[in-house]
Design a protein around this motif. Structure first.
Motif, mmCIF file in Angstrom:
data_model
loop_
_atom_site.group_PDB
_atom_site.id
_atom_site.type_symbol
_atom_site.label_atom_id
_atom_site.label_comp_id
_atom_site.label_asym_id
_atom_site.label_seq_id
_atom_site.Cartn_x
_atom_site.Cartn_y
_atom_site.Cartn_z
ATOM 1 N N UNK A 352 3.181 12.132 6.564
ATOM 2 C CA UNK A 352 3.935 10.873 6.443
ATOM 3 C C UNK A 352 4.417 10.725 5.002
ATOM 4 N N UNK A 353 5.469 9.924 4.853
ATOM 5 C CA UNK A 353 5.947 9.614 3.511
ATOM 6 C C UNK A 353 6.143 8.106 3.372
ATOM 7 N N UNK A 354 6.572 7.674 2.217
ATOM 8 C CA UNK A 354 6.700 6.245 1.954
ATOM 9 C C UNK A 354 7.653 5.547 2.903
ATOM 10 N N UNK A 363 4.115 -1.143 6.144
ATOM 11 C CA UNK A 363 3.514 -1.262 4.815
ATOM 12 C C UNK A 363 4.590 -1.723 3.846
ATOM 13 N N UNK A 364 4.285 -2.739 3.057
ATOM 14 C CA UNK A 364 5.262 -3.250 2.099
ATOM 15 C C UNK A 364 5.419 -2.279 0.929
ATOM 16 N N UNK A 370 1.766 3.126 -2.745
ATOM 17 C CA UNK A 370 1.388 4.350 -3.448
ATOM 18 C C UNK A 370 -0.099 4.613 -3.345
ATOM 19 N N UNK A 371 -0.890 3.544 -3.453
ATOM 20 C CA UNK A 371 -2.342 3.681 -3.341
ATOM 21 C C UNK A 371 -2.745 4.134 -1.938
ATOM 22 N N UNK A 375 -4.711 7.494 -0.784
ATOM 23 C CA UNK A 375 -5.930 7.461 0.033
ATOM 24 C C UNK A 375 -5.792 8.365 1.256
ATOM 25 N N UNK A 376 -4.616 8.325 1.884
ATOM 26 C CA UNK A 376 -4.386 9.186 3.045
ATOM 27 C C UNK A 376 -4.484 10.658 2.657
#
Length: 404
Positions: A352-354, A363-364, A370-371, A375-376
């Motif tokens: 996955x990416x941003x 996800x906002x 980024x955090x 974690x992922x």
């Protein structure tokens, strides 16, 4: 002495020397290429010196480029290859201990060789293989001796970097420095402060990557040269620790600096400041900052998947070579296998990416995203999560809820 068969690197340039000689002038291969030919070492560059003045070289050859005309250097273009030739010269002035204030062209080979740094570099080679040795450079090669041409203090006042070159050659060639020359270095060591850090760094790196670095390091310490190198004045104990290290088989500048950082026990910010003081490149700093933690992990048997990932394949091998110098390393094949077994080897391989987190996991955007990505990535490396898009999106959504 005559060398019956010159190395192949000289062959294309021999016709250049022959044409200069046919025109009534002298021409020789000079300097390090002659030294390395006699020692049987690899030759990287060839230098040509001649009694012909620049204007005379231009009359002999149709295609030339003025690459350093004020110092007598003209490049001769021949079949698409450039050969730099420099007129015999004398120099004087050296007010900045780096460059001559004036250069005078001369016809005498002896006068030209007299201004060179060490006897082993003051050798000339005719295109037919005959060696011209006016300062017993051949004898010093046999004796494995680095000796200044003439008076050491004069040579070091002409270019203070020659002192670093002496200790570098001690390492590169595994030679000893002549006692009078060593004393001249010690007496003139403060002149090194007049030299650009970039030039000092090149010599220091070559010292650490030489055939016998401990020889060069001993001379660096004995002559007090280290006191005038960036940030080394208060690192004598650390430098002395280097003398006890074995397996000096380093391959890159980053590995050399990593060894130094290891004995100095610097943390991340200290390493950064130290390497910047030496004006190293950002890329090199980045490599060193990755190598050092990996070295420490190898030495402590704490090489985690995250460290393998952060360090990368190329730098892991560098870290292993450095660790070997401190008494513990891994089998290279085992290290490669452990790296290859990682679920992902770059952030781009994460499933996955941003953009997908924003669109599919709601996800906002911002620092929290980024955090979450970090974690992922960590959970995939630890194998607590599969590198699967659906699994990662679900985990990201849950993490986002927890953050809220």
């Amino acid at each position: 002495m005559k060398i019956e068969k010159l190395p192949a690197v000289f062959e294309p340039a021999r016709p250049i020397l022959q044409r200069i000689e046919q025109a009534g002038y002298e021409a020789y291969f000079v300097g390090g290429c002659v030294r390395d030919t006699i020692l049987g070492d690899p030759i990287h560059d060839i230098d040509i010196a001649t009694s012909a003045y620049p204007a005379e070289i231009k009359q002999i050859f149709n295609r030339t480029v003025d690459t350093g005309i004020e110092h007598g250097t003209v490049m001769i273009l021949d079949h698409g290859v450039g050969y730099e030739t420099t007129t015999f010269r004398t120099e004087s002035g050296y007010q900045d201990f780096r460059r001559p204030d004036s250069v005078t062209f001369v016809r005498s080979l002896a006068e030209d060789l007299r201004r060179r740094d060490f006897t082993i570099n003051a050798l000339a080679l005719k295109e037919n293989g005959e060696v011209i040795d006016l300062f017993d450079g051949l004898g010093d090669l046999k004796r494995h001796l680095i000796k200044a041409v003439g008076e050491p203090a004069e040579r070091f006042h002409e270019d203070a970097l020659r002192m670093m070159r002496a200790v570098r050659f001690a390492s590169k060639l595994d030679f000893q420095i002549d006692e009078k020359t060593r004393q001249g270095i010690q007496e003139n060591a403060p002149l090194l402060e007049k030299i650009a850090i970039e030039r000092i760094r090149v010599e220091f790196e070559k010292l650490l990557l030489g055939q016998n670095p401990t020889a060069g390091l001993k001379d660096l310490l004995v002559t007090d040269l280290y006191r005038y190198c960036p940030r080394l004045a208060d690192q004598k104990m650390a430098l002395e620790q280097l003398l006890d290290l074995k397996q000096w088989h380093l391959k890159t500048e980053a590995e050399a600096w990593a060894v130094l950082m290891q004995v100095m026990r610097f943390d991340h910010p200290q390493r950064n400041a130290f390497l910047k003081a030496w004006k190293t490149s950002n890329d090199l700093i980045s490599d060193v900052q990755k190598i050092v933690p990996a070295v420490q992990a190898i030495l402590n048997d704490q090489l985690t998947p995250k460290l393998l990932f952060d360090t990368g394949d190329r730098l892991l091998l560098s870290a292993n070579r450095v660790a070997a110098m401190f008494g513990h390393s891994l089998e290279e094949l085992d290290l490669r296998d452990r790296y290859q077994a990682l679920p992902i080897k770059s952030t781009k391989e994460l499933a996955v990416n941003g953009g997908q987190l924003i669109k599919l996991a709601h996800v906002k955007p911002g620092p929290k995203m980024g955090q979450i990505l970090h974690q992922l990535q960590q959970q995939v490396l630890d194998r607590s999560l599969p590198n699967d898009q659906n699994a990662l999106l679900a985990a990201a959504a849950q993490l986002a809820k927890e953050e809220d």
